[in-house]
Design an enzyme around this catalytic site. Structure first.
Site, PDB file in Angstrom:
ATOM      1  CB  CYS A 145      -0.921   0.005   1.217  1.00 59.51           C
ATOM      2  SG  CYS A 145      -2.012  -1.424   1.273  1.00 59.51           S
ATOM      3  CG  HIS A 291      -3.088   3.533   1.912  1.00 58.93           C
ATOM      4  ND1 HIS A 291      -3.729   3.029   0.798  1.00 58.93           N
ATOM      5  CD2 HIS A 291      -3.003   2.506   2.796  1.00 58.93           C
ATOM      6  CE1 HIS A 291      -4.006   1.758   1.011  1.00 58.93           C
ATOM      7  NE2 HIS A 291      -3.578   1.416   2.207  1.00 58.93           N
ATOM      8  CG  ASN A 321      -6.445  -0.861   1.396  1.00 56.54           C
ATOM      9  OD1 ASN A 321      -5.762  -0.491   0.427  1.00 56.54           O
ATOM     10  ND2 ASN A 321      -5.913  -1.211   2.553  1.00 56.54           N
TER      11      ASN A 321
HETATM   12  O1  UT7 Z   1      -3.223  -0.803   4.017  1.00 56.22           O
HETATM   13  C1  UT7 Z   1      -2.926  -1.447   5.197  1.00 56.22           C
HETATM   14  C2  UT7 Z   1      -3.701  -2.699   5.157  1.00 56.22           C
HETATM   15  N1  UT7 Z   1      -4.434  -3.090   6.303  1.00 56.22           N
HETATM   16  C3  UT7 Z   1      -5.176  -2.311   7.105  1.00 56.22           C
HETATM   17  O2  UT7 Z   1      -5.271  -1.129   6.993  1.00 56.22           O
HETATM   18  C4  UT7 Z   1      -5.941  -3.012   8.180  1.00 56.22           C
HETATM   19  C5  UT7 Z   1      -5.877  -2.317   9.509  1.00 56.22           C
HETATM   20  N2  UT7 Z   1      -6.806  -2.947  10.458  1.00 56.22           N
HETATM   21  C6  UT7 Z   1      -8.121  -2.785  10.336  1.00 56.22           C
HETATM   22  O3  UT7 Z   1      -8.612  -2.095   9.467  1.00 56.22           O
HETATM   23  C7  UT7 Z   1      -9.003  -3.464  11.370  1.00 56.22           C
HETATM   24  O4  UT7 Z   1      -8.179  -4.107  12.317  1.00 56.22           O
HETATM   25  C8  UT7 Z   1      -9.996  -4.498  10.772  1.00 56.22           C
HETATM   26  C9  UT7 Z   1     -11.070  -3.751   9.971  1.00 56.22           C
HETATM   27  C10 UT7 Z   1      -9.288  -5.496   9.893  1.00 56.22           C
HETATM   28  C11 UT7 Z   1     -10.681  -5.240  11.902  1.00 56.22           C
HETATM   29  O5  UT7 Z   1     -11.328  -4.315  12.752  1.00 56.22           O
HETATM   30  P1  UT7 Z   1     -11.102  -4.386  14.327  1.00 56.22           P
HETATM   31  O6  UT7 Z   1     -11.966  -3.368  14.909  1.00 56.22           O
HETATM   32  O7  UT7 Z   1      -9.623  -4.276  14.595  1.00 56.22           O
HETATM   33  O8  UT7 Z   1     -11.649  -5.808  14.670  1.00 56.22           O
HETATM   34  P2  UT7 Z   1     -10.878  -7.025  15.370  1.00 56.22           P
HETATM   35  O9  UT7 Z   1      -9.809  -7.574  14.490  1.00 56.22           O
HETATM   36  O10 UT7 Z   1     -10.496  -6.592  16.745  1.00 56.22           O
HETATM   37  O11 UT7 Z   1     -12.029  -8.099  15.446  1.00 56.22           O
HETATM   38  C12 UT7 Z   1     -13.218  -7.877  16.189  1.00 56.22           C
HETATM   39  C13 UT7 Z   1     -14.202  -8.981  15.875  1.00 56.22           C
HETATM   40  C14 UT7 Z   1     -13.569 -10.373  15.880  1.00 56.22           C
HETATM   41  O12 UT7 Z   1     -14.517 -11.265  16.408  1.00 56.22           O
HETATM   42  P3  UT7 Z   1     -14.400 -11.751  17.941  1.00 56.22           P
HETATM   43  O13 UT7 Z   1     -13.069 -12.409  18.060  1.00 56.22           O
HETATM   44  O14 UT7 Z   1     -14.527 -10.491  18.749  1.00 56.22           O
HETATM   45  O15 UT7 Z   1     -15.575 -12.661  18.076  1.00 56.22           O
HETATM   46  C15 UT7 Z   1     -13.369 -10.684  14.419  1.00 56.22           C
HETATM   47  O16 UT7 Z   1     -13.378 -12.064  14.151  1.00 56.22           O
HETATM   48  O17 UT7 Z   1     -14.697  -8.803  14.550  1.00 56.22           O
HETATM   49  C16 UT7 Z   1     -14.576 -10.028  13.812  1.00 56.22           C
HETATM   50  N3  UT7 Z   1     -14.422  -9.724  12.405  1.00 56.22           N
HETATM   51  C17 UT7 Z   1     -15.484  -9.526  11.603  1.00 56.22           C
HETATM   52  N4  UT7 Z   1     -16.804  -9.540  11.850  1.00 56.22           N
HETATM   53  C18 UT7 Z   1     -17.629  -9.265  10.812  1.00 56.22           C
HETATM   54  C19 UT7 Z   1     -13.290  -9.589  11.663  1.00 56.22           C
HETATM   55  N5  UT7 Z   1     -13.603  -9.281  10.403  1.00 56.22           N
HETATM   56  C20 UT7 Z   1     -14.970  -9.249  10.329  1.00 56.22           C
HETATM   57  C21 UT7 Z   1     -15.875  -8.994   9.294  1.00 56.22           C
HETATM   58  N6  UT7 Z   1     -17.202  -9.019   9.587  1.00 56.22           N
HETATM   59  N7  UT7 Z   1     -15.479  -8.706   8.034  1.00 56.22           N
END
Ligand code: UT7
Length: 364
Positions: A145, A291, A321
Site C-alpha cells: 500500500c 492511503h 482499500n
Molecule cells: O493498508 C494497510 C492494510 N491493512 C489495514 O489497513 C488493516 C488495519 N486494520 C483494520 O482495518 C481493522 O483491524 C480491521 C477492519 C481489519 C478489523 O477491525 P477491528 O476493529 O480491529 O476488529 P478485530 O480484528 O479486533 O475483530 C473484532 C471482531 C472479531 O470477532 P471476535 O473475536 O470479537 O468474536 C473478528 O473475528 O470482529 C470479527 N471480524 C469480523 N466480523 C464481521 C473480523 N472481520 C470481520 C468482518 N465481519 N469482516
C-alpha cells in the site's frame, strides 16, 4: 532549481460493484460491521471475482464451494480475464491525455503493484508493452500500500538529477482474485479491492517552482508477519500445491489490530517528519491525500494531529482499500473535484506491508 511537477492524472476501476450486502450473503459479516469498522460501503472488483461472488452468495454449502475453488486452482493458475496491467493501461492513457502527451514522450515508467499478472516481469514492463513502447525504461516496485509514495519518490529522483524529464507513475492493483471470501478470510476480503491510478511527471525549472518538494520513506521488515502473502514466493514453491493449501498458506494474512496501531503511529510520525523537514505546520497544508486503508485509521490520525477532516480527500466508502492505487486514485479524483488550488501544499502519505510507509509533500 529543478523539480518534478504532476501535469496529468488518471484512474481506472472495474465496472463491477460489490456492496457490503453482497459480501454478507457470502460470509458472516454485515453492512453495519463493515461500515462502522472501516467506513467502506462498496468496492470495485474484477468481473471474474464478481461472477464468483454471485455464485458463492447462492451456494448452499459455502465452505464446499471455496474448497472446490482451491481444487480447481491446484495448478496455481488464477484465471482472470482482466489483467492488472489493463487497469494500469487505462489509468495511464487518461493521465497521458490530461497531460497532453503521447506514450513516446515518456523517459521512464515506474509502477507499484502488489500482485502482478506474472511472477516476472513486473507490471511496469507489461504496461510499457501495452502502451506500445519497446525501449522506454521501466521500474517495477512492490511496497504494498505504500507503493505509490515510493514510486513517486523514485521517479522524482530521476527527474531532479536531470537524467530524465518526463515520467509516468502508476499504482495498479487487482487484489480481489487472491482473497478468500470466507469467514476465516473476512478480516481482509471486506477491505481490499481493485483499481489503478496514474500521474505524469515533468521537469520544471525556476526559483522554488511548483512540484514535488520532499519525500520521507521508511521500512520495518521485522514485523512482516503481520501483513504478508506467501503465494508466488519461493517460500511456497510450487505456488499452490495440495499440501500448501491444506496448510492454509495460499491466502493473504494480516493481524488487523497490529496493522491498525502501527499504521496510525507511522502515519503520524512521517507526517510530523515531513512538516518539520520543511519548516511547516499542519495549518500550512491545504490538502492531505491519505492511503485509504480504513476510515477509522484516517480519523485517528486526523484527531491526534488536529487535522480538520475536511482537509483530507477520502473515497474509501466507494472503493475500499486499493493498496498502491489508492493515493493516485485520490489524487485524480481530488484534481477532478477542484480540491487542489494552484500554489497550494498537498501532502500524500501511505502505509502498508513490509511495513513500509512514507509521505510526499508537493506544491500544486
Ligand atoms: O493498508 C494497510 C492494510 N491493512 C489495514 O489497513 C488493516 C488495519 N486494520 C483494520 O482495518 C481493522 O483491524 C480491521 C477492519 C481489519 C478489523 O477491525 P477491528 O476493529 O480491529 O476488529 P478485530 O480484528 O479486533 O475483530 C473484532 C471482531 C472479531 O470477532 P471476535 O473475536 O470479537 O468474536 C473478528 O473475528 O470482529 C470479527 N471480524 C469480523 N466480523 C464481521 C473480523 N472481520 C470481520 C468482518 N465481519 N469482516
Amino acid at each position: 532549481m529543478r523539480r518534478a511537477r504532476i501535469i496529468g492524472t488518471g484512474m481506472a476501476i472495474p465496472e463491477c460493484v460489490v456492496d457490503n450486502d453482497l459480501l454478507a450473503r457470502c460470509l458472516t459479516t454485515s453492512d453495519e460491521w463493515i461500515t462502522q469498522r472501516t467506513g467502506i460501503k462498496e468496492r470495485r472488483v474484477s468481473p471474474d471475482t464478481y461472477r464468483m461472488l454471485l455464485r458463492l452468495a447462492d451456494a448452499p454449502d459455502k465452505e464446499g464451494f471455496i474448497r472446490e475453488l482451491y481444487d480447481q486452482g491446484l495448478d496455481g493458475k488464477i484465471d482472470s480475464t482482466l489483467m492488472v496491467a489493463d487497469l494500469a493501461l487505462e489509468a495511464s492513457r487518461q493521465a497521458l491525455k490530461n497531460a497532453g502527451l503521447a506514450p513516446e514522450d515518456l523517459d521512464l515508467i515506474v509502477d507499484a503493484t502488489t500482485f502482478g499478472d506474472y511472477a516476472y516481469p513486473g507490471t511496469a514492463a507489461v504496461l510499457a508493452a501495452k502502451l506500445g513502447l519497446t525501449t522506454t525504461p521501466t521500474i517495477a516496485m512492490n511496497q504494498g500500500c505504500a507503493g505509490s509514495v515510493y514510486a513517486l519518490a523514485t521517479a522524482d529522483q530521476f527527474i531532479r538529477s536531470g537524467m530524465y524529464s518526463r515520467a509516468l507513475v502508476v499504482g495498479a492493483e487487482l487484489l480481489s482474485p487472491f482473497f478468500e471470501f470466507s469467514d476465516r478470510g473476512r478480516d481482509m476480503c471486506v477491505l481490499f479491492a481493485d483499481g489503478a491510478g496514474a500521474a505524469v511527471l515533468e521537469a520544471v525549472e525556476g526559483a522554488d517552482p511548483p512540484g514535488l518538494i520532499s519525500h520521507h520513506l521508511h521500512t520495518d521488515g521485522s514485523v512482516l508477519d503481520k501483513l504478508y502473502g506467501e503465494m508466488f514466493g519461493t517460500s511456497t514453491f510450487p505456488p499452490a500445491s495440495k499440501k500448501k493449501i491444506d496448510d492454509d498458506r495460499v491466502r493473504p494474512r494480516m493481524n488487523g489490530r497490529v496493522v491498525f496501531v502501527q499504521a496510525v503511529r507511522r502515519f503520524k510520525e512521517v507526517i510530523v517528519e515531513c512538516l518539520k523537514a520543511n519548516g511547516l505546520k499542519i495549518d500550512d497544508i491545504d490538502l492531505f491525500l491519505f492511503h485509504q486503508a480504513n476510515m477509522r485509521i484516517i480519523e485517528a490520525i486526523a484527531d491526534q494531529l488536529s487535522i480538520p477532516l475536511e482537509k483530507s480527500f477520502n473515497n474509501i466508502a466507494k472503493y475500499g482499500n486499493t493498496s498502491a492505487a489508492s493515493v493516485p486514485i485520490c489524487l485524480h479524483e481530488a484534481v477532478e473535484a477542484g480540491r487542489l488550488r494552484r500554489g497550494g501544499l498537498v501532502m500524500m502519505a501511505a502505509f502498508g506491508t513490509g511495513f513500509s510507509w512514507g509521505a510526499t509533500l508537493m506544491r500544486w
